[in-house]
Design a protein around this motif. Structure first.
Motif, mmCIF file in Angstrom:
data_model
loop_
_atom_site.group_PDB
_atom_site.id
_atom_site.type_symbol
_atom_site.label_atom_id
_atom_site.label_comp_id
_atom_site.label_asym_id
_atom_site.label_seq_id
_atom_site.Cartn_x
_atom_site.Cartn_y
_atom_site.Cartn_z
ATOM 1 N N HIS A 302 0.832 -1.208 0.000
ATOM 2 C CA HIS A 302 0.000 0.000 0.000
ATOM 3 C C HIS A 302 0.860 1.248 0.000
ATOM 4 O O HIS A 302 0.376 2.343 0.202
ATOM 5 C CB HIS A 302 -0.941 -0.018 1.201
ATOM 6 N N ASN A 303 2.144 1.039 -0.244
ATOM 7 C CA ASN A 303 3.113 2.067 -0.019
ATOM 8 C C ASN A 303 4.321 1.653 -0.856
ATOM 9 O O ASN A 303 4.705 0.492 -0.852
ATOM 10 C CB ASN A 303 3.389 2.020 1.489
ATOM 11 N N THR A 304 4.908 2.579 -1.591
ATOM 12 C CA THR A 304 5.989 2.202 -2.504
ATOM 13 C C THR A 304 7.359 2.189 -1.840
ATOM 14 O O THR A 304 8.360 1.906 -2.485
ATOM 15 C CB THR A 304 6.046 3.170 -3.703
ATOM 16 N N THR A 305 7.423 2.490 -0.551
ATOM 17 C CA THR A 305 8.693 2.389 0.168
ATOM 18 C C THR A 305 9.172 0.944 0.094
ATOM 19 O O THR A 305 8.418 0.032 0.429
ATOM 20 C CB THR A 305 8.495 2.787 1.649
ATOM 21 N N LEU A 306 10.392 0.747 -0.343
ATOM 22 C CA LEU A 306 10.910 -0.601 -0.558
ATOM 23 C C LEU A 306 10.735 -1.486 0.676
ATOM 24 O O LEU A 306 10.370 -2.657 0.575
ATOM 25 C CB LEU A 306 12.388 -0.515 -0.965
ATOM 26 N N ASP A 307 10.961 -0.913 1.865
ATOM 27 C CA ASP A 307 10.839 -1.693 3.099
ATOM 28 C C ASP A 307 9.416 -2.178 3.334
ATOM 29 O O ASP A 307 9.192 -3.109 4.103
ATOM 30 C CB ASP A 307 11.252 -0.841 4.312
ATOM 31 N N ALA A 308 8.450 -1.522 2.707
ATOM 32 C CA ALA A 308 7.053 -1.877 2.950
ATOM 33 C C ALA A 308 6.512 -2.808 1.863
ATOM 34 O O ALA A 308 5.332 -3.127 1.860
ATOM 35 C CB ALA A 308 6.198 -0.615 3.020
ATOM 36 N N VAL A 309 7.376 -3.251 0.959
ATOM 37 C CA VAL A 309 6.936 -4.146 -0.120
ATOM 38 C C VAL A 309 7.244 -5.591 0.279
ATOM 39 O O VAL A 309 8.411 -5.965 0.387
ATOM 40 C CB VAL A 309 7.655 -3.798 -1.444
#
Ligand SMILES: *[C@@H]1O[C@H](CO)[C@@H](O)[C@H](O)[C@H]1NC(C)=O
Ligand SMILES: *[C@@H]1O[C@H](CO)[C@@H](O)[C@H](O)[C@H]1NC(C)=O
Ligand SMILES: *[C@@H]1O[C@H](CO)[C@@H](O)[C@H](O)[C@H]1NC(C)=O
Ligand SMILES: *[C@@H]1O[C@H](CO)[C@@H](O)[C@H](O)[C@H]1NC(C)=O
Ligand SMILES: *[C@@H]1O[C@H](CO)[C@@H](O)[C@H](O)[C@H]1NC(C)=O
Ligand SMILES: *[C@@H]1O[C@H](CO)[C@@H](O)[C@H](O)[C@H]1NC(C)=O
Ligand SMILES: *[C@@H]1O[C@H](CO)[C@@H](O)[C@H](O)[C@H]1NC(C)=O
Ligand SMILES: *[C@@H]1O[C@H](CO)[C@@H](O)[C@H](O)[C@H]1NC(C)=O
Ligand SMILES: *[C@@H]1O[C@H](CO)[C@@H](O)[C@H](O)[C@H]1NC(C)=O
Length: 616
Positions: A302-309
């Motif tokens: 829900h978020n394109t931050t790499l850590d959140a994928v």
């Protein structure tokens, strides 16, 4: 914690599998989310749950019944599940709803306090079930078990039921979908005759085992009217029923996900609906197709931050990111962590309509949408039923015939169509029109859904299969989330037979949480007086009956009195001198290219044995 467990085992018992010492307890509660009134409680002991936190494991989700919540709770101690049950539903002596329990003891050990549930609610006779194996790989207490239940199959139609169930089980596990995890699964057919053949329509069930029916006559959802019968039937099978599948005897598209998976044996759609619904229930992921309302799990960001994928370790080009890095080029001395943003593939959905409308020949169905005029190509995606012949229907975009032809042999069943147009849609308004040409198809011809998607050129949108990136998915409210691949996953494209790598990895996690790699460690004395240790592993890697074309291996490490025995490396049967006393421990590590990270250590299992007597 693992070490502590093992020590406990060595001190207390002769032979144990170290993954979990005892069977945990499971509570299932259904309740109204507004009034918080419970309508169903089931309590029992259940098969192992690996990496179970001390405080227990809770999952909660809405069921297909509006306003109903299903809470599942698994914990090591029986007291904990009782306490949670009473916290959710009040004092157990006041329970006046459907209750299933296989736990005889009370939460406290006082005999006088032994649980007394109201007799009519404690246990009702489950349906008489004839259970036959379809495809099995091991004992149910160390497998995940899927059970087909028969609805609308009469006594005479038992053969057809077994055939239908076998065809579906084979389709989803023979050479695709679940084939690499097949050794962790059992498929069963549980037959009970229905008085009437087929399923109900117009909102009215027939006299069948679970009362399945369609709302109208159109091909859409198939609902059940006897959930308690289904719950009791599955509960009565214990470990043998992890995922109940209610199969309605109807040849055409239909189904439902949720507490029960409802399917039909439709030749074209049965396997599609089944594997998609099992993806939701087993892997616990939401949709990947556009227009849904739930996007969660290992395949949703829900978020394109790499850590959140969740699938960052599967990205094809993990350096295709960090657009933020440019803004920090002068911050050479700044060591604070700058969150990297992953690359997002460029696409948009200017139209989405789950029309579910019956078409008629007097007036075409049409709708309009606006394009920004900035995308290289577009796709017209729709699904239809009741339209077996090309001349029956005309599909047009801005007055141009899109050349729709039905899938061969689809008959009146539902099917999905994609028409790709490698052209830029001009900026401004466009119209899509469905015209029924054949009046005699009225009452059957249905437009289920239509969607327009637009895509950037190859540098902006990689449509190559096998490419892992962030692909935008648009919900029913047109909210954007991201999925791992363009069209590789059956959670997006139901006509695709396989999961993407992120979902497949999630599938391994889900199954190995309930299954240990070690079926058994059999210890004995050979006729020659040697001590023999035979390790029975779940038949993966070189132990598979048939190879599946995936890189995988088992590594087996033995220790005697805490010291590794190198000669026994990778052996599943070993022999020691019969006079030796002491401890034996074995550690099994499975490796497959389908799992890249294993945070909970689910691909490892251990067992131990303490020899206290000598082999004669
Ligand atoms: C699996 O077998 C079916 C039926 O024989 C076939 O249609 C399908 O293409 C096969 N799938 C794969 C991945 O080989
Ligand atoms: C995205 O997720 C990261 C890490 O979880 C968080 O720090 C960040 O605030 C989130 N960004 C947005 C826009 O939600
Ligand atoms: C990976 O992404 C970077 C940054 O977008 C790009 O320069 C590079 O060409 C990409 N490599 C491949 C193999 O796609
Ligand atoms: C969804 O939102 C995008 C802009 O974010 C817009 O271009 C598109 O037309 C919207 N689609 C629908 C179906 O509303
Ligand atoms: C025919 O279909 C059109 C488009 O869906 C609809 O507006 C109209 O009410 C239908 N007419 C009849 C008689 O059902
Ligand atoms: C398309 O855009 C025009 C101009 O903004 C607007 O009048 C029209 O209602 C839009 N059409 C749709 C289907 O949104
Ligand atoms: C569209 O056509 C161009 C030019 O022929 C081609 O390079 C490109 O791959 C096509 N794109 C798609 C998505 O088919
Ligand atoms: C129209 O549909 C009927 C069946 O409902 C079929 O028998 C007939 O051949 C169709 N007509 C044309 C022109 O395809
Ligand atoms: C044991 O099996 C693992 C996995 O296949 C392998 O990497 C290792 O080399 C094997 N060791 C021996 C001594 O056979």
């Amino acid at each position: 914690m693992r070490g502590a467990n093992l020590l406990w085992i060595l001190l207390n018992v002769v032979l144990v599998l170290a993954d979990d010492v005892r069977r945990p307890y499971e509570l299932i509660v259904l309740r109204d989310t507004d009034t918080l009134k419970c309508t169903h409680v089931a309590l029992r002991d259940t098969q192992l749950f690996r990496a179970l936190p001390d405080e227990g494991h809770t999952t909660s989700k809405f069921t297909e019944t509006p306003g109903q919540e299903r809470i599942s709770f698994i914990a090591r101690e029986e007291e904990r599940v009782w306490a949670r049950a009473e916290a959710l539903c009040g004092d157990r002596h006041t329970w006046d709803f459907h209750t299933l329990t296989l736990l005889q003891s009370a939460s406290n050990s006082n005999e006088a306090e032994q649980i007394v549930l109201r007799p009519t609610y404690v246990w009702e006779d489950p349906l008489p079930l004839e259970v036959e194996p379809l495809i099995t790989s091991g004992e149910s207490d160390n497998r995940v078990d899927l059970v087909f239940f028969a609805d609308g199959y009469t006594f005479e139609e038992k053969g057809k039921f077994i055939e239908d169930a076998f065809r579906l089980a084979e389709d989803i596990s023979g050479n695709q979908t679940f084939y690499t995890v097949k050794p962790l699964l059992n498929f069963w057919a549980a037959f009970t005759p229905s008085k009437e053949s087929g399923i109900g329509s117009g909102g009215k069930p027939k006299d069948t085992a679970f009362g399945l029916y369609r709302d109208g006559t159109e091909l859409r959802g198939v609902y059940y009217s006897k959930p308690e019968v289904a719950r009791t039937a599955c509960f009565s099978l214990g470990d043998q029923c992890d995922y109940p599948i209610l199969m309605g005897n109807d040849p055409l598209y239909g189904g439902l996900g949720g507490e029960f998976r409802v399917i039909t044996p439709s030749l074209a759609n049965g396997p599609l609906v089944l594997r998609h619904e099992l993806g939701h229930s087993i892997i616990r992921v939401g949709e990947e197709y556009d227009g849904g309302f739930a996007y969660f799990g290992v395949n949703a960001a829900h978020n394109t931050t790499l850590d959140a994928v969740p699938w960052s370790h599967w990205l094809t080009n993990s350096s295709a990111s960090a657009s933020t890095a440019h803004t920090h080029v002068h911050d050479h001395d700044d060591h604070t962590h700058v969150p990297k943003a992953a690359r997002v593939e460029r696409s948009v959905m200017p139209l989405q309509d789950y029309a579910w409308t019956m078409l008629n020949a007097s007036a075409p169905w049409s709708t309009t949408f606006n394009s920004s005029g900035t995308y290289a190509w577009h796709l017209v995606r729709f699904s239809l039923s009741g339209l077996p012949n090309a001349p029956d229907l005309l599909v047009e975009l801005d007055g141009k015939d899109l050349g729709w032809v039905p899938r061969e042999d689809i008959g009146v069943d539902r099917w999905h169509y994609d028409i790709k147009v490698n052209k830029t849609l001009k900026g401004g308004e466009h119209e899509v029109v469905f015209t029924l040409k054949n009046k005699t198809r009225e009452g059957e011809a249905q437009l289920c859904s239509v969607e327009i998607l637009e895509f950037g050129d190859e540098s902006e949108f990689v449509s190559t299969p096998g490419h892992y990136s962030l692909y935008p998915t648009f919900s029913e409210k047109n909210e954007t989330s991201y999925r791992p691949t363009n069209e590789d996953c059956l959670m997006r494209i139901v006509t695709t037979p396989n999961f993407c790598k992120a979902c497949t990895e999630g599938l391994w996690y889900a199954l190995l949480r309930r299954v240990t790699l070690i079926d058994d460690l059999a210890v004995g004395c050979s006729p020659a007086g040697e001590r023999t240790l035979d390790l029975n592993l779940v038949p993966l890697a070189h132990l598979r009956e048939w190879p599946v074309g995936v890189e995988e291996s088992y590594e087996v490490t033995w220790a005697r009195d805490g010291i590794e025995v190198p000669e026994w490396k990778n052996q599943t049967s070993v022999a020691d001198e019969g006079g030796a006393l002491g401890s034996y421990a074995v550690k099994v590590k499975y490796w497959t290219e389908e799992v890249r990270v294993d945070p909970d250590g689910l691909l490892e299992s251990e067992a131990a044995y303490v020899a206290t007597t000598r082999c004669a």
